[in-house]
Motif scaffolding. Sequence first.
Motif, short mmCIF file in Angstrom:
data_model
loop_
_atom_site.label_atom_id
_atom_site.label_comp_id
_atom_site.label_asym_id
_atom_site.label_seq_id
_atom_site.Cartn_x
_atom_site.Cartn_y
_atom_site.Cartn_z
N LYS A 297 0.82 -1.20 0.00
CA LYS A 297 0.00 0.00 0.00
C LYS A 297 0.86 1.26 0.00
CE LYS A 297 -3.67 2.25 2.66
NZ LYS A 297 -4.51 2.17 3.89
N MET A 298 2.03 1.22 0.67
CA MET A 298 2.93 2.37 0.75
C MET A 298 3.89 2.45 -0.44
SD MET A 298 2.14 3.96 3.58
CE MET A 298 3.55 5.01 3.82
N SER A 299 3.67 1.60 -1.47
CA SER A 299 4.48 1.61 -2.71
C SER A 299 5.95 1.33 -2.43
CB SER A 299 4.33 2.96 -3.44
OG SER A 299 2.99 3.22 -3.75
N CYS A 300 6.18 0.31 -1.63
CA CYS A 300 7.57 -0.04 -1.27
C CYS A 300 8.19 -1.04 -2.22
CB CYS A 300 7.60 -0.64 0.14
SG CYS A 300 7.31 0.57 1.44
N VAL A 301 7.38 -1.78 -3.01
CA VAL A 301 7.93 -2.90 -3.77
C VAL A 301 8.92 -2.43 -4.83
CG1 VAL A 301 7.37 -4.86 -5.26
CG2 VAL A 301 5.86 -4.27 -3.35
N GLN A 302 8.55 -1.42 -5.63
CA GLN A 302 9.45 -0.95 -6.70
C GLN A 302 10.79 -0.46 -6.16
OE1 GLN A 302 6.22 -0.20 -6.46
NE2 GLN A 302 5.21 -0.18 -8.47
N PRO A 303 10.81 0.41 -5.13
CA PRO A 303 12.13 0.84 -4.63
C PRO A 303 12.95 -0.30 -4.03
CG PRO A 303 10.35 1.74 -3.27
CD PRO A 303 9.72 1.17 -4.49
N ILE A 304 12.28 -1.32 -3.45
CA ILE A 304 13.03 -2.46 -2.91
C ILE A 304 13.69 -3.24 -4.04
CG2 ILE A 304 12.76 -4.70 -1.77
CD1 ILE A 304 10.68 -3.41 0.06
N ILE A 305 12.94 -3.45 -5.14
CA ILE A 305 13.52 -4.15 -6.30
C ILE A 305 14.67 -3.32 -6.89
CG2 ILE A 305 13.04 -4.96 -8.64
CD1 ILE A 305 10.19 -5.60 -7.69
N LYS A 306 14.52 -2.01 -6.88
CA LYS A 306 15.60 -1.14 -7.39
C LYS A 306 16.86 -1.27 -6.55
CE LYS A 306 16.59 3.67 -8.54
NZ LYS A 306 16.10 5.08 -8.48
N ILE A 307 16.70 -1.39 -5.24
CA ILE A 307 17.87 -1.58 -4.36
C ILE A 307 18.56 -2.89 -4.69
CG2 ILE A 307 18.54 -2.02 -1.95
CD1 ILE A 307 16.33 -0.04 -1.15
N LEU A 308 17.76 -3.94 -4.99
CA LEU A 308 18.34 -5.22 -5.41
C LEU A 308 19.16 -5.05 -6.68
CD1 LEU A 308 15.58 -7.96 -5.00
CD2 LEU A 308 17.84 -7.92 -3.94
N GLU A 309 18.61 -4.29 -7.61
CA GLU A 309 19.25 -4.11 -8.91
C GLU A 309 20.55 -3.32 -8.81
OE1 GLU A 309 18.00 -2.49 -13.38
OE2 GLU A 309 16.79 -2.00 -11.61
N GLU A 310 20.57 -2.26 -7.99
CA GLU A 310 21.77 -1.41 -7.90
C GLU A 310 22.89 -2.09 -7.15
OE1 GLU A 310 20.58 2.33 -6.31
OE2 GLU A 310 19.52 2.94 -8.13
N GLY A 311 22.56 -2.93 -6.17
CA GLY A 311 23.57 -3.75 -5.49
C GLY A 311 24.64 -2.96 -4.77
N ILE A 312 24.29 -1.84 -4.13
CA ILE A 312 25.28 -1.04 -3.43
C ILE A 312 25.76 -1.73 -2.17
CG2 ILE A 312 25.71 1.20 -2.33
CD1 ILE A 312 25.26 1.34 -5.35
N SER A 313 24.82 -2.37 -1.45
CA SER A 313 25.15 -3.02 -0.18
C SER A 313 24.63 -4.45 -0.20
CB SER A 313 24.53 -2.25 0.99
OG SER A 313 24.54 -3.01 2.17
N LEU A 314 25.51 -5.38 0.12
CA LEU A 314 25.12 -6.79 0.16
C LEU A 314 24.06 -7.04 1.23
CD1 LEU A 314 25.49 -9.70 -0.81
CD2 LEU A 314 27.38 -9.91 0.86
N LYS A 315 24.24 -6.42 2.39
CA LYS A 315 23.27 -6.62 3.48
C LYS A 315 21.92 -6.03 3.13
CE LYS A 315 26.53 -7.04 7.31
NZ LYS A 315 26.95 -6.53 8.64
#
Length: 859
Positions: free
Chosen positions: A779-797
């Motif tokens: 509902k808070m539109s978190c899915v797209q930014p979470i997938i983007k974080i996966l894609e950018e791969g800045i932090s393994l954790k």
Amino acid sequence: MSVKAKTLIIQVSTEQQSITTTHDSMDSPQEHLSEFMEKLSSILTELKDDKRVVMISNPQIQKAIESLEVDFRRAKSLVKSSRISPTHDENIEQVIQTLARGLGLVLFASHDVVESTKKAEIEVLRREMMKMSSVNKTNLIMSSDESEFSSYDRGIVEEDDRTTIDVDGIVEEDNRIALDVDEIVEEDEITLDVDDVVVQIKYGDDELLKCALNGLKSLVLDGMITKEGIHHEDMIPVLFNRLSSSKTDHRLIILRILQALAAQDDEHKEKMAEMGNLSILVKSLGHDLEEQKEAVGLLVSLSDVAAVRRRVGRIQGCIVMLAAIFNGDDQMSSHDAANLLNSLSGNTQYALHMAEAGYFKPLVHYLNQGSDMSKILMATALSRMELTDQNRANLGQDGAVEPLVKMFTSGNLEAKQSSLNALHNLSALKANVQRLIKLGIVATLLQLLFSVTSVLMTLREPASAILAKIAAQSEVGIVLVKQDVAQQMISLLHLTSPVIQCHLLEALNAIAACPNASKVRRKMKENGAVRLLLPFLTESRNTKIRNGALNLIYVLSNDMQGGELMEQLEQMHLNTLINVVSSSSTTDDEKAAAVGILSNFPVSDKNVTDMFMKANLLPILVSILTSSTPTTPHLLAENVSAVLIRFTLPSDKKLQHFSVENGVINVLVKLLTCGSIVAKCRAATSLAQLSQNSLTLRKSRKSRWFSCAPPHSTDTFCQVHDGHCSIKTTFCLVKAGAMPPLVQILQGNERAADEAALNCLATLQQDEIWENGSNLLVKMSCVQPIIKILEEGISLKAQEKSLWILEKIFKVEAYRVEYGEYAQVVLIDLAQNGDSLLKPTVAKLLAQLELLQQQSSYF
């Protein structure tokens, strides 16, 4: 040509012929004078009776008429006097000339009000009178299309010894008759003598003045006026007098005339070199660009006169204005200003004034080639100047650093002192610091700093100040890091004056803060630097020393592990740090360093926490964040948020309740909204620790006790925790309003706080509430930014936590359908190219999306 114009020409021509014939028949100058005075008497009477003249309240007209009347009465008395006889021709001619001048002045002053026919009559009489004068005179010839005597509304020309008035184009407008001179033929000329020009320059109004100035300019440029004529008429003082009071376009003409006169004769320059004239000329330097250009050009022309060089520099504002013109956009004016400044620079005092005004070349010249005393004078002055960075850059580019370093290394004590102070002033600019290092000054400064020679002790202060500037430059400060002088500097702290202590602490902080100075920091700690610095924490007289010591201890404490810091600091020192934090008299920078030291104690050390509780530290920290503003240093908020992690540990619910009761959650949410990225990261960590216990603290609506209790407001019911929540009782993220800023962190461009924000959101997906939490995240539109974080791969954790959250969300079929296609591209890429630690979780997600079998080797 109109009938009226023709009649006027005939009338004037007839009168001129009559006068000429009469003159031809007269042999006596006294008879000429009598004839002229008879006609002049008639003209004066008519002027005084003319209503237009009487009604005009122009003081110039009245003054001109009154002056002519005085001259007329004197002439009348002389005619009657027995002293006048036919043998006194010279005296009579002088009288006639005086009357002619007065008549000309009346004509000029009254040109707007006197009728055209009367003007012609006056002009004819004036010319006949001037012809009778035996005084040497020079005629001014101006073409009719350039002459501004057309403002007299006449078109007088001389032809075959006759004067005719061309009045073609006479128009009548506003009861005034103006003569149109546009149709006057090019051969027609207006003849006016130098005496008339002088009169108009002295007394004429703006319109007449411009005409006279243009005429004089033509005379001077054409060489038609002699040096004796200029001096006889006092032309130069007259021009300077007009320069001080005229309007802009007149001043430009005057300046050009003066330049022409200066170019023709050195005696003219000497006349212009008088102090009063120079003062008037300097004022033109402050006017518009064109006038500046003319004025500075004239001053350059005059500068070869010794008196000008002596005097002009003393005129208030002259050097300042010349320096401003030098730094201006006009290249010619700038070049002339530089030439003039250089011509004045032979005077050392003027050279100092130039430097104060921002023109440094003469000062640098004296530093390079002056006498020893001149060098010391310039260096001392330079050390006391308020310099901008642009000034420092100009001095460095002009070559000021090299001679100053030479003075320091090879000069006497006074030269060393003055040059070091000057170098300290210049070293505030990075480019000059680099010049100092290239010139090899660092080794000499260090040698001086550690010297025990008493005569050199006075030089320690500027030497330590320059070393601090060198250390502050991150790129060049590495020189001091490599020389390993930090420990020696620390040993000097208790043996020097407060001023030197400040400089040493500034240098030590810069050295310790260098990213590649880890070995230096380790050596400093091993040699007891912290204990040597602790006494400065109680310094009350000099806050700079206390601040420097606090900052250095803070930097060193960042590298301390476990209980290492506790071994260095005792209870009394902790109390001192807390007093710094709580005191209203300490600066935000001091508080930031003190809180930073406290934040470096291990959060799991219960003894430290108990000491903080006893000192009532938590309410103080909350108060700091509550009252913080956009101008509050980021470091202060970051360090306070680091200490708050200690007070929100999930293992101590009692401590958590104490923290929440003191308003911790509100300030943490505030940090999420407007703090730096580091503060947001730490605030999210504390909120995650609190949220971990929200589920166990909730009051379920299915509770037997709840059925007997009074009904709660529907506002307290939490859809995520499936119970009644509040900030103070359950530390609920949803009720605290933390969700929007947490999502904003994920959607932003900075990635440093992603892991902390994801950890915080993951607390809403605990086993019992995972579906409710997943619904809220979608509902808070978190899915797209979470997938983007996966894609950018800045932090393994951060990637690991993103996969964990997505695994929970994709348990819901509707969300797999909605987001699966978007996620699968990133998941497949991670399966092929991602870190091996991620592959098992990636495989589970791919299996959830039915893109991979559960028996895959990825598991």
